[in-house]
Design a protein around this motif. Structure first.
Motif, PDB file in Angstrom:
ATOM      1  N   ILE A 305       0.812  -1.228   0.000  1.00  0.00           N
ATOM      2  CA  ILE A 305       0.000   0.000   0.000  1.00  0.00           C
ATOM      3  C   ILE A 305       0.840   1.270   0.000  1.00  0.00           C
ATOM      4  N   ASN A 366      -3.286   5.897   1.910  1.00  0.00           N
ATOM      5  CA  ASN A 366      -2.472   4.681   1.775  1.00  0.00           C
ATOM      6  C   ASN A 366      -2.973   3.587   2.716  1.00  0.00           C
ATOM      7  N   ARG A 369      -6.122   1.602   1.777  1.00  0.00           N
ATOM      8  CA  ARG A 369      -5.979   0.563   0.759  1.00  0.00           C
ATOM      9  C   ARG A 369      -5.859  -0.832   1.370  1.00  0.00           C
TER      10      ARG A 369
END
Length: 386
Positions: A305, A366, A369
């Motif tokens: 990620i 991030n 994800r």
């Protein structure tokens, strides 16, 4: 005017909702949006010792604004020539300028500013349609597409005022927790106190898995930008008792395009409750994923990620202290990964390219994800190194 508000790296935090909304209202009132032909725009590099640079330094000195031009020289070293005047270019404008010129690439960061200015002018000269230019606090903040299907201006003050009013009307105990402003991104977070309906099913799931529910409250963050960095985005989140953020993914996003209005944003606000329920289902689903090698899984997921190695390894060490190295759920690991958000916040560090607000938002996205990765793919034994 706030001290050095013209500066590219200007950033301010607001402890009260009133001061935050008043600041945005004043900022919007100072902003000018002008539609100009794309091919009429010209960029000039501020090279040391040139006649143009010296003339502008003297001009701004006479206005008592020498800091504006010195800050520009220290950052973009570019001015926009439009309607016979020179306007310093702010760092946050570079993305939209490159988009308007239809050029990209990391090499553009390395070429001399005089070369970059020439490239931009060549591209603008053959550009079609109009550009929508934002002027704020003595600089250019953005150069968007100016045609009907292009950029739609949504005043920041109105977006945040509408959100605050909506939350007060629908979540009576909603409490403003803080807001930040910089020239790239504006953000605020509200805690939805005493609204057990939002998290009741999640708490029940924790109990079924033998997890004692800590103090967790739902919250929502609104982040927006009028320089092409972000749409008007609502992020469902959880706040721990210590104020740390657990992202829930699936933000409600409204892009500044195709003639959208504040009415469209109002519709997004109306979807907030259902979005919360859908987002919590993903987090709850992690309780059902049993991981035999949590440290290896955590490292693999963080690499997937896009978590930087330094932050990631710090989060791994903290996870070992809090959870140990034995088998656990993907839910536990997700909480461990979320620690990197707090680490970025606590660092208080920005850099020349990215403000602290942008860094925090990027880290939150991030982490989100991880809600969609195939966790079992990373549950492998052995000595895994970053």
């Amino acid at each position: 005017m706030e001290a050095r508000i013209y500066a590219d790296n200007f950033s301010q935090q607001f402890k009260t909702e009133g001061s935050f909304l008043e600041f945005l209202k004043n900022s919007d009132s100072r902003a000018e949006w002008k539609t100009q032909q794309t091919k009429s725009l010209r960029f000039v590099a501020l090279d040391e010792g040139t006649e143009t640079t010296e003339r502008l330094i003297e001009h701004y000195r006479e206005l008592g604004k020498e800091g504006v031009i010195s800050d520009t020289i220290a950052n973009t070293s570019l001015v926009l020539k439009a309607e016979g005047n020179y306007y310093p270019v702010r760092s946050c404008a570079i993305k939209t300028i490159l988009d308007r010129a239809q050029i990209s690439g990391k090499a553009l960061q390395k070429v001399p500013k005089k070369v970059l200015a020439r490239m931009l002018n060549d591209c603008m000269n053959v550009g079609k349609g109009n550009a929508l230019v934002k002027y704020l606090n003595d600089k250019i903040s953005a150069v968007h597409g100016g045609d009907a299907a292009d950029y739609a201006v949504l005043e920041l003050a109105e977006l945040f005022r509408m959100t605050a009013e909506f939350l007060r009307d629908n979540y009576p105990d909603a409490e403003y927790k803080g807001g930040t402003f910089d020239h790239s991104l504006v953000s605020a977070i509200w805690e939805l106190k005493n609204d057990d309906d939002l998290v009741e099913a999640y708490h029940e799931s924790l109990k079924r898995h033998g997890i004692e529910a800590a103090v967790i409250t739902p919250s929502v963050r609104l982040a927006s930008s009028d320089v092409g960095i972000s749409g008007a985005n609502l992020y469902p989140q959880l706040l721990t008792g210590s104020g740390k953020i657990i992202p829930l993914g699936s933000p409600l996003k409204l892009e500044h395009k195709h003639g959208v209005t504040l009415k469209d944003f109002e519709k997004k606000l109306d979807m907030l409750y259902s979005q919360y329920q859908n987002s919590l289902k993903k987090l709850t689903g992690l309780l059902e994923i049993y991981i035999h090698n949590p440290v290896n899984t955590m490292i693999g997921v963080m690499k997937k990620i896009g978590i930087p190695k330094g932050l990631g390894m710090e989060a791994v060490e903290l996870f070992k202290v809090q959870y140990g190295t034995g088998a656990c759920s993907a839910h536990d690991i997700y909480y461990g990964i979320s620690e990197v958000i707090y680490m970025v916040q606590a660092s208080g560090k920005a850099d020349k390219k990215t403000t602290l607000g942008m860094k925090v938002m990027q880290m939150e996205e991030n982490v989100m994800r991880a809600l969609n990765v195939h966790w079992k793919d990373y549950d492998i034994p052995g000595d895994i190194r970053w």
